[in-house]
Design a protein around this motif. Structure first.
Motif, PDB file in Angstrom:
ATOM      1  N   ILE A 162      17.311-118.543 -12.731  1.00 35.88           N
ATOM      2  CA  ILE A 162      18.125-119.675 -13.171  1.00 35.88           C
ATOM      3  C   ILE A 162      17.438-120.416 -14.320  1.00 35.88           C
ATOM      4  O   ILE A 162      18.078-120.760 -15.318  1.00 35.88           O
ATOM      5  CB  ILE A 162      18.417-120.625 -11.987  1.00 35.88           C
ATOM      6  CG1 ILE A 162      19.353-119.938 -10.994  1.00 35.88           C
ATOM      7  CG2 ILE A 162      18.992-121.951 -12.466  1.00 35.88           C
ATOM      8  CD1 ILE A 162      19.531-120.682  -9.690  1.00 35.88           C
ATOM      9  N   VAL A 163      16.143-120.634 -14.203  1.00 38.95           N
ATOM     10  CA  VAL A 163      15.395-121.319 -15.261  1.00 38.95           C
ATOM     11  C   VAL A 163      15.428-120.501 -16.551  1.00 38.95           C
ATOM     12  O   VAL A 163      15.629-121.047 -17.640  1.00 38.95           O
ATOM     13  CB  VAL A 163      13.944-121.592 -14.806  1.00 38.95           C
ATOM     14  CG1 VAL A 163      13.087-122.061 -15.961  1.00 38.95           C
ATOM     15  CG2 VAL A 163      13.920-122.602 -13.676  1.00 38.95           C
ATOM     16  N   ILE A 164      15.267-119.199 -16.455  1.00 37.90           N
ATOM     17  CA  ILE A 164      15.304-118.336 -17.639  1.00 37.90           C
ATOM     18  C   ILE A 164      16.690-118.364 -18.288  1.00 37.90           C
ATOM     19  O   ILE A 164      16.802-118.455 -19.513  1.00 37.90           O
ATOM     20  CB  ILE A 164      14.874-116.898 -17.273  1.00 37.90           C
ATOM     21  CG1 ILE A 164      13.376-116.871 -16.958  1.00 37.90           C
ATOM     22  CG2 ILE A 164      15.211-115.927 -18.391  1.00 37.90           C
ATOM     23  CD1 ILE A 164      12.888-115.555 -16.405  1.00 37.90           C
ATOM     24  N   VAL A 165      17.745-118.317 -17.495  1.00 35.87           N
ATOM     25  CA  VAL A 165      19.106-118.358 -18.032  1.00 35.87           C
ATOM     26  C   VAL A 165      19.359-119.677 -18.756  1.00 35.87           C
ATOM     27  O   VAL A 165      19.936-119.697 -19.854  1.00 35.87           O
ATOM     28  CB  VAL A 165      20.145-118.129 -16.912  1.00 35.87           C
ATOM     29  CG1 VAL A 165      21.543-118.483 -17.369  1.00 35.87           C
ATOM     30  CG2 VAL A 165      20.083-116.693 -16.429  1.00 35.87           C
TER      31      VAL A 165
ATOM     32  N   ILE B 244      19.944-122.592 -23.965  1.00 36.84           N
ATOM     33  CA  ILE B 244      19.550-123.665 -24.877  1.00 36.84           C
ATOM     34  C   ILE B 244      19.124-123.101 -26.222  1.00 36.84           C
ATOM     35  O   ILE B 244      19.532-123.592 -27.280  1.00 36.84           O
ATOM     36  CB  ILE B 244      18.434-124.527 -24.253  1.00 36.84           C
ATOM     37  CG1 ILE B 244      18.983-125.323 -23.074  1.00 36.84           C
ATOM     38  CG2 ILE B 244      17.815-125.461 -25.294  1.00 36.84           C
ATOM     39  CD1 ILE B 244      17.926-126.016 -22.244  1.00 36.84           C
ATOM     40  N   VAL B 245      18.327-122.054 -26.204  1.00 31.84           N
ATOM     41  CA  VAL B 245      17.851-121.447 -27.450  1.00 31.84           C
ATOM     42  C   VAL B 245      19.021-120.863 -28.241  1.00 31.84           C
ATOM     43  O   VAL B 245      19.123-121.064 -29.455  1.00 31.84           O
ATOM     44  CB  VAL B 245      16.777-120.374 -27.164  1.00 31.84           C
ATOM     45  CG1 VAL B 245      16.462-119.571 -28.404  1.00 31.84           C
ATOM     46  CG2 VAL B 245      15.520-121.018 -26.604  1.00 31.84           C
ATOM     47  N   VAL B 246      19.920-120.161 -27.582  1.00 36.61           N
ATOM     48  CA  VAL B 246      21.071-119.573 -28.262  1.00 36.61           C
ATOM     49  C   VAL B 246      21.942-120.671 -28.872  1.00 36.61           C
ATOM     50  O   VAL B 246      22.408-120.548 -30.015  1.00 36.61           O
ATOM     51  CB  VAL B 246      21.891-118.686 -27.295  1.00 36.61           C
ATOM     52  CG1 VAL B 246      23.242-118.328 -27.873  1.00 36.61           C
ATOM     53  CG2 VAL B 246      21.106-117.443 -26.942  1.00 36.61           C
ATOM     54  N   ASN B 247      22.150-121.753 -28.141  1.00 36.92           N
ATOM     55  CA  ASN B 247      22.944-122.867 -28.648  1.00 36.92           C
ATOM     56  C   ASN B 247      22.301-123.470 -29.898  1.00 36.92           C
ATOM     57  O   ASN B 247      22.991-123.762 -30.876  1.00 36.92           O
ATOM     58  CB  ASN B 247      23.106-123.929 -27.567  1.00 36.92           C
ATOM     59  CG  ASN B 247      24.022-125.043 -27.995  1.00 36.92           C
ATOM     60  OD1 ASN B 247      24.949-124.839 -28.755  1.00 36.92           O
ATOM     61  ND2 ASN B 247      23.756-126.231 -27.501  1.00 36.92           N
ATOM     62  N   GLU B 248      20.999-123.657 -29.895  1.00 36.48           N
ATOM     63  CA  GLU B 248      20.306-124.219 -31.051  1.00 36.48           C
ATOM     64  C   GLU B 248      20.374-123.276 -32.251  1.00 36.48           C
ATOM     65  O   GLU B 248      20.549-123.723 -33.381  1.00 36.48           O
ATOM     66  CB  GLU B 248      18.856-124.544 -30.702  1.00 36.48           C
ATOM     67  CG  GLU B 248      18.711-125.678 -29.712  1.00 36.48           C
ATOM     68  CD  GLU B 248      19.303-126.986 -30.222  1.00 36.48           C
ATOM     69  OE1 GLU B 248      19.116-127.322 -31.408  1.00 36.48           O
ATOM     70  OE2 GLU B 248      19.956-127.670 -29.435  1.00 36.48           O
TER      71      GLU B 248
END
Length: 53
Positions: free
Chosen positions: A11-14, A19-23
């Motif tokens: 869950i933490v990795i997802v 977040i990274v993909v959104n940025e």
């Protein structure tokens, strides 16, 4: 590792990847940060608009 630990880790990795993909998507669209460019210390190099001396 036990299953509950693996589930929490997944869950933490997802969440981190989301977040990274959104940025990255925001950066590619030219949006950058949400605070705007007026007060940004990097506004002179942001979006490929480097200042010319």
């Amino acid at each position: 590792m036990n299953p509950p630990t693996m589930i929490v880790l997944a869950i933490v990795i997802v969440i981190f990847v989301a977040i990274v993909v959104n940025e990255v998507r925001k950066r590619k669209q030219g949006k950058g940060c949400s605070c705007g460019c007026a007060g940004c210390g990097m506004s002179d190099v942001c979006h490929g608009n480097a200042k010319k001396n």
